[in-house]
Design an enzyme around this catalytic site. Sequence first.
Site, PDB file in Angstrom:
ATOM      1  N   LYS A  16      41.707  40.214  24.975  1.00 50.56           N
ATOM      2  CA  LYS A  16      40.832  39.595  23.955  1.00 50.56           C
ATOM      3  C   LYS A  16      39.761  40.598  23.540  1.00 50.56           C
ATOM      4  O   LYS A  16      39.465  41.550  24.271  1.00 50.56           O
ATOM      5  CB  LYS A  16      40.154  38.324  24.480  1.00 50.56           C
ATOM      6  CG  LYS A  16      39.236  38.502  25.722  1.00 50.56           C
ATOM      7  CD  LYS A  16      37.805  38.864  25.420  1.00 50.56           C
ATOM      8  CE  LYS A  16      36.974  39.106  26.685  1.00 50.56           C
ATOM      9  NZ  LYS A  16      35.730  39.825  26.469  1.00 50.56           N
ATOM     10  N   PRO A  99      43.396  48.365  30.210  1.00 50.98           N
ATOM     11  CA  PRO A  99      42.405  49.036  31.059  1.00 50.98           C
ATOM     12  C   PRO A  99      41.608  48.019  31.885  1.00 50.98           C
ATOM     13  O   PRO A  99      41.368  46.898  31.431  1.00 50.98           O
ATOM     14  CB  PRO A  99      41.509  49.762  30.055  1.00 50.98           C
ATOM     15  CG  PRO A  99      41.734  49.090  28.743  1.00 50.98           C
ATOM     16  CD  PRO A  99      43.115  48.497  28.776  1.00 50.98           C
ATOM     17  N   ALA A 101      38.374  46.398  33.880  1.00 50.09           N
ATOM     18  CA  ALA A 101      36.912  46.287  33.674  1.00 50.09           C
ATOM     19  C   ALA A 101      36.489  46.971  32.380  1.00 50.09           C
ATOM     20  O   ALA A 101      35.610  47.824  32.361  1.00 50.09           O
ATOM     21  CB  ALA A 101      36.152  46.864  34.863  1.00 50.09           C
ATOM     22  N   GLY A 103      36.085  45.115  29.222  1.00 49.99           N
ATOM     23  CA  GLY A 103      35.563  44.210  28.195  1.00 49.99           C
ATOM     24  C   GLY A 103      36.670  43.554  27.392  1.00 49.99           C
ATOM     25  O   GLY A 103      36.416  42.882  26.394  1.00 49.99           O
ATOM     26  N   GLY A 106      41.330  41.628  30.579  1.00 53.80           N
ATOM     27  CA  GLY A 106      42.658  41.786  31.187  1.00 53.80           C
ATOM     28  C   GLY A 106      42.817  41.016  32.488  1.00 53.80           C
ATOM     29  O   GLY A 106      43.778  40.259  32.652  1.00 53.80           O
ATOM     30  N   GLY A 107      41.882  41.157  33.400  1.00 52.46           N
ATOM     31  CA  GLY A 107      41.955  40.459  34.692  1.00 52.46           C
ATOM     32  C   GLY A 107      41.882  38.950  34.503  1.00 52.46           C
ATOM     33  O   GLY A 107      42.583  38.186  35.193  1.00 52.46           O
ATOM     34  N   SER A 108      41.063  38.509  33.549  1.00 56.07           N
ATOM     35  CA  SER A 108      40.929  37.072  33.273  1.00 56.07           C
ATOM     36  C   SER A 108      42.230  36.527  32.702  1.00 56.07           C
ATOM     37  O   SER A 108      42.680  35.428  33.064  1.00 56.07           O
ATOM     38  CB  SER A 108      39.804  36.825  32.261  1.00 56.07           C
ATOM     39  OG  SER A 108      38.568  37.243  32.785  1.00 56.07           O
ATOM     40  N   ASP A 141      35.668  33.854  31.438  1.00 56.64           N
ATOM     41  CA  ASP A 141      36.554  34.194  30.318  1.00 56.64           C
ATOM     42  C   ASP A 141      37.969  33.630  30.493  1.00 56.64           C
ATOM     43  O   ASP A 141      38.797  33.745  29.592  1.00 56.64           O
ATOM     44  CB  ASP A 141      36.712  35.727  30.211  1.00 56.64           C
ATOM     45  CG  ASP A 141      35.509  36.377  29.534  1.00 56.64           C
ATOM     46  OD1 ASP A 141      34.697  35.652  28.936  1.00 56.64           O
ATOM     47  OD2 ASP A 141      35.406  37.619  29.612  1.00 56.64           O
TER      48      ASP A 141
END
Length: 297
Positions: A16, A99, A101, A103, A106-108, A141
């Site tokens: 996002k 990538p 961390a 912004g 991705g992890g969310s 997020d």
Amino acid sequence: MQVNFSKKIQVQAPAKVNLYLRVVGRRSDGFHELDTLFEAIDAHDTLTFSEMPSGIRLSTDHSTLPTGPKNLIYRAADLLRSTCGIRTGVRIHLKKTLPVAAGLGGGSSDAAITLLALNGLWKLQLSERKLLGLAAQLGSDIPFFILQKSFAIGQGRGEVLRPVPQTQLKLWHVLVTPRLHVLAKDVYAHLHKNPSWLKAPQADARMLAATVQKGDAAGLAPLMFNTLEFPVLSMHPTLGKIKSDLLQAGADTAIVSGSGPTVFGLVRSRREAQVLAAKIRKKHPSKRVTIASTATF
Ligand code: C5P
């Protein structure tokens, strides 16, 4: 009863950007009240889920990501298992393309996709509302990625969501991610160093949502804004240089996504994105420069 553990599903987890992010104020729980417009974009990670008799086993092609309870994917699977009293296990493989961390959420997104995929794999039939609640327990997020919508307004911590109704709008972005490790909590903490950074802009997320709904790409650029840009640019001045280079090279506008460090420029077409990306790669050879458009579901 014989259980068949051969079932395997592969799902993409989109990234996002925030086209608008205003920090409205600090809350008593330490989080910040937001007014934001999320946009899902077609850059993604890929996750594969297969059933196994017990436990959660996570693997990844990424060299430094944790694969235990520190990983949000693991935590999402664990939360679903404990909430629903599931005994069977799951093997999850993450092919990490986004990538970390950066912004871009991705992890969310990986965590949200894990909730959605396991809801299907384990035939839990949890409602979207229930999944949104579980997602909010894991991170601010994550609920946006449960919606599977191209655009949504986020308020509260970011978890109170209003999708933008059916829109055909397709935006083109050039994303520039420097090799910096930026933690959202540090950026939020730095925000309070300068009270003038909290001042409200003219626009709000609703105005951007209306512009998106009209399909008015050109109308978006002047409304875009991110409160977190003030602290993160002051912490990492190189981001200001990326922003001005994107603007100078022809982007309609350029802002930091979320708490950074990704800076993205908005252009009107794939061709314009390719031209802009080539110019930026020349100026910033060590940075990751990618093109993405609005994700559709
Ligand atoms: O919810 P999440 O784990 O993504 O948040 C990471 C950190 O970002 C929080 O610990 C908090 O410091 C900050 N944050 C915030 N207000 C929000 C979202 C995040 O202060 N709305």
